[in-house]
Scaffold this motif. Structure first.
Motif, mmCIF file in Angstrom:
data_model
loop_
_atom_site.group_PDB
_atom_site.id
_atom_site.type_symbol
_atom_site.label_atom_id
_atom_site.label_comp_id
_atom_site.label_asym_id
_atom_site.label_seq_id
_atom_site.Cartn_x
_atom_site.Cartn_y
_atom_site.Cartn_z
ATOM 1 N N ARG A 5 -96.995 -64.281 61.229
ATOM 2 C CA ARG A 5 -97.654 -63.236 60.878
ATOM 3 C C ARG A 5 -98.839 -63.271 60.326
ATOM 4 N NH1 ARG A 5 -95.632 -57.719 57.749
ATOM 5 N NH2 ARG A 5 -97.480 -56.522 58.373
ATOM 6 N N HIS A 6 -98.892 -64.395 59.281
ATOM 7 C CA HIS A 6 -100.250 -64.556 58.615
ATOM 8 C C HIS A 6 -101.121 -65.320 59.691
ATOM 9 C CE1 HIS A 6 -102.888 -65.838 55.379
ATOM 10 N NE2 HIS A 6 -102.775 -67.190 55.863
ATOM 11 N N PHE A 7 -100.467 -66.172 60.482
ATOM 12 C CA PHE A 7 -101.486 -66.995 61.449
ATOM 13 C C PHE A 7 -102.075 -66.175 62.422
ATOM 14 C CE2 PHE A 7 -101.911 -69.318 65.442
ATOM 15 C CZ PHE A 7 -102.619 -70.306 65.318
ATOM 16 N N ARG A 8 -101.329 -65.078 62.860
ATOM 17 C CA ARG A 8 -101.880 -64.046 63.655
ATOM 18 C C ARG A 8 -102.944 -63.160 63.199
ATOM 19 N NH1 ARG A 8 -96.084 -61.573 66.528
ATOM 20 N NH2 ARG A 8 -95.845 -63.458 67.778
ATOM 21 N N LEU A 9 -102.863 -62.635 61.826
ATOM 22 C CA LEU A 9 -103.912 -62.081 61.303
ATOM 23 C C LEU A 9 -104.998 -62.959 61.274
ATOM 24 C CD1 LEU A 9 -101.879 -60.141 58.366
ATOM 25 C CD2 LEU A 9 -102.594 -59.085 60.535
ATOM 26 N N SER A 10 -105.072 -64.183 60.711
ATOM 27 C CA SER A 10 -106.111 -65.040 60.485
ATOM 28 C C SER A 10 -106.546 -65.178 61.652
ATOM 29 C CB SER A 10 -105.511 -66.401 59.988
ATOM 30 O OG SER A 10 -104.772 -66.131 58.596
ATOM 31 N N SER A 11 -106.274 -65.647 62.753
ATOM 32 C CA SER A 11 -106.459 -65.651 64.220
ATOM 33 C C SER A 11 -107.237 -64.361 64.577
ATOM 34 C CB SER A 11 -105.663 -66.208 65.261
ATOM 35 O OG SER A 11 -104.860 -67.234 64.978
ATOM 36 N N LYS A 12 -106.905 -63.371 64.049
ATOM 37 C CA LYS A 12 -107.451 -62.141 64.683
ATOM 38 C C LYS A 12 -108.671 -61.865 63.981
ATOM 39 C CE LYS A 12 -106.549 -57.087 65.029
ATOM 40 N NZ LYS A 12 -105.460 -56.011 64.792
ATOM 41 N N ASN A 13 -108.970 -62.345 62.644
ATOM 42 C CA ASN A 13 -109.936 -62.140 61.613
ATOM 43 C C ASN A 13 -111.063 -63.109 62.144
ATOM 44 O OD1 ASN A 13 -108.741 -59.870 60.463
ATOM 45 N ND2 ASN A 13 -107.727 -61.402 58.741
ATOM 46 N N VAL A 14 -110.662 -64.281 62.680
ATOM 47 C CA VAL A 14 -111.631 -65.232 62.783
ATOM 48 C C VAL A 14 -112.358 -65.434 64.379
ATOM 49 C CG1 VAL A 14 -111.807 -67.893 63.336
ATOM 50 C CG2 VAL A 14 -110.521 -67.101 61.319
ATOM 51 N N PHE A 15 -111.479 -64.589 65.358
ATOM 52 C CA PHE A 15 -111.864 -64.514 66.529
ATOM 53 C C PHE A 15 -113.144 -63.844 66.623
ATOM 54 C CE2 PHE A 15 -111.580 -62.721 70.884
ATOM 55 C CZ PHE A 15 -111.707 -63.813 71.753
ATOM 56 N N TYR A 17 -115.931 -64.112 64.826
ATOM 57 C CA TYR A 17 -116.826 -65.029 64.318
ATOM 58 C C TYR A 17 -117.126 -66.061 65.290
ATOM 59 C CZ TYR A 17 -116.292 -62.219 59.942
ATOM 60 O OH TYR A 17 -116.725 -61.531 59.390
ATOM 61 N N VAL A 18 -115.811 -66.395 66.189
ATOM 62 C CA VAL A 18 -115.969 -67.693 67.195
ATOM 63 C C VAL A 18 -116.929 -66.787 68.466
ATOM 64 C CG1 VAL A 18 -114.542 -68.895 68.864
ATOM 65 C CG2 VAL A 18 -113.648 -68.101 66.552
ATOM 66 N N LEU A 19 -116.539 -65.611 68.642
ATOM 67 C CA LEU A 19 -117.401 -65.158 69.622
ATOM 68 C C LEU A 19 -118.913 -65.148 69.295
ATOM 69 C CD1 LEU A 19 -115.333 -62.219 71.092
ATOM 70 C CD2 LEU A 19 -115.602 -64.502 71.920
ATOM 71 N N LEU A 20 -119.380 -65.084 68.010
ATOM 72 C CA LEU A 20 -120.536 -64.798 67.694
ATOM 73 C C LEU A 20 -121.236 -66.134 67.369
ATOM 74 C CD1 LEU A 20 -120.307 -61.824 64.908
ATOM 75 C CD2 LEU A 20 -121.298 -61.870 67.153
ATOM 76 N N PHE A 21 -120.461 -67.212 67.179
ATOM 77 C CA PHE A 21 -120.976 -68.365 66.874
ATOM 78 C C PHE A 21 -121.993 -68.866 67.796
ATOM 79 C CE2 PHE A 21 -120.897 -73.111 66.996
ATOM 80 C CZ PHE A 21 -121.066 -73.261 65.748
#
Length: 306
Positions: A5-15, A17-21
């Motif tokens: 669950r923590h990994f999914r939340l982290s991925s959701k929060n990071v995604f 920024y990946v698109l904005l990079f």
């Protein structure tokens, strides 16, 4: 379970920024880095790209502002030309844009087609537009000289652009034609936001067309007019393409067409004084910043006084 669950939340929060990079990288490479390096170069003695850049303090600024050799000789004239260019172009765009917006705000058959046709100057790429106007001003085959001869206003071929002593007003006509559609769109959006009940009430009270325009239209559109004019001032103060392509020939320096962007480009890339060209760009930017600050403060005082 908690780890997943923590990994999914982290991925959701990071995604996001990946698109904005990629956009952030492009912004740094093509906007922020040239901006910062241009300011740095203005304090150095760099002559061309790749040369050593040694810090010289305010020497370049003193040369441009007080000297009488090279670009310093033309700086005051270029400043006056920039002010004249910006005021005339933006004023022309505002007058034509306001007139077109008032017309297109009315209901009449074919209004949609006229609104679509208004987009043509914006849709044409700047280089193609500039080359087209260069042909229109051609002394032998251009439409401009053709109609002047047809009406008896001109006897023989006349070169309006592309000469070292060419006037600036042909460029102003091109710039007004190029920029007034966007001004029209912005003003039209402001007109359509005004309630028709205000006009109906004013008409019942006996207000004529001029009174309704003066006491309803202009006050209600004050904010959109301010934003539109400021945007066009920013764009056309820094404009380069039309003057460079239409107005100047080959590598010749046209003194009467020398605005600050043109002078800065010649100083940096034609006369190989990159540092002094950067100085001209920085001074031009500071003048725009001053105009923006003055306008923002004026708008804030106006809002506070209401």
């Amino acid at each position: 379970m908690k780890i997943t669950r923590h990994f999914r939340l982290s991925s959701k929060n990071v995604f996001p920024y990946v698109l904005l990079f990629p956009a952030i990288v492009a912004l740094i490479l093509f906007s922020l880095y040239p901006f910062v390096s241009g300011i740095w170069y203005s304090f150095t003695d760099i002559g061309w790209v790749g040369d050593d850049a040694n810090f010289v303090g305010l020497k370049n600024y003193r040369h441009i502002l007080t000297g009488d050799i090279g670009a310093a000789r033309f700086f005051k004239h270029a400043l006056v030309q920039s002010v004249y260019w910006t005021l005339t172009v933006v004023s022309g765009q505002f007058v034509m844009g306001l007139f077109a917006a008032l017309v297109l705000n009315q209901r009449f058959p074919g209004r949609f087609l006229f609104r679509m046709a208004l987009m043509v100057p914006i849709a044409i790429p700047t280089v193609i537009l500039a080359l087209t106007w260069q042909w229109i001003y051609d002394p032998f085959y251009g439409l401009f000289n053709h109609y002047l001869r047809l009406f008896g206003l001109l006897e023989g071929p006349k070169a309006w652009v592309g000469q070292p002593n060419s006037p600036i007003w042909p460029m102003i006509l091109v710039a007004v034609w190029r920029g007034f559609p966007f001004m029209t769109i912005m003003l039209l959006s402001g007109l359509q936001s005004i309630s028709h009940e205000l006009y109906e009430a004013a008409e019942v009270d006996g207000a004529n067309v001029i009174d309704r325009f003066r006491y309803i239209t202009l006050p209600q559109m004050r904010t959109i007019i301010t934003v539109a004019v400021m945007l066009h001032v920013l764009w056309w103060w820094n404009h380069f393409d039309i003057i460079r392509i239409v107005g100047q020939s080959a590598q010749e320096f046209a003194y009467r067409l020398a605005t600050l962007p043109i002078l800065g480009w010649f100083e940096a890339f034609q006369w190989s004084h990159l540092a002094r060209g950067a100085v001209i760009s920085v001074l031009s930017m500071l003048m725009l910043v001053g105009v923006i600050i003055w306008n923002v403060r004026r708008e804030v005082r106006s809002v506070q006084s209401q």
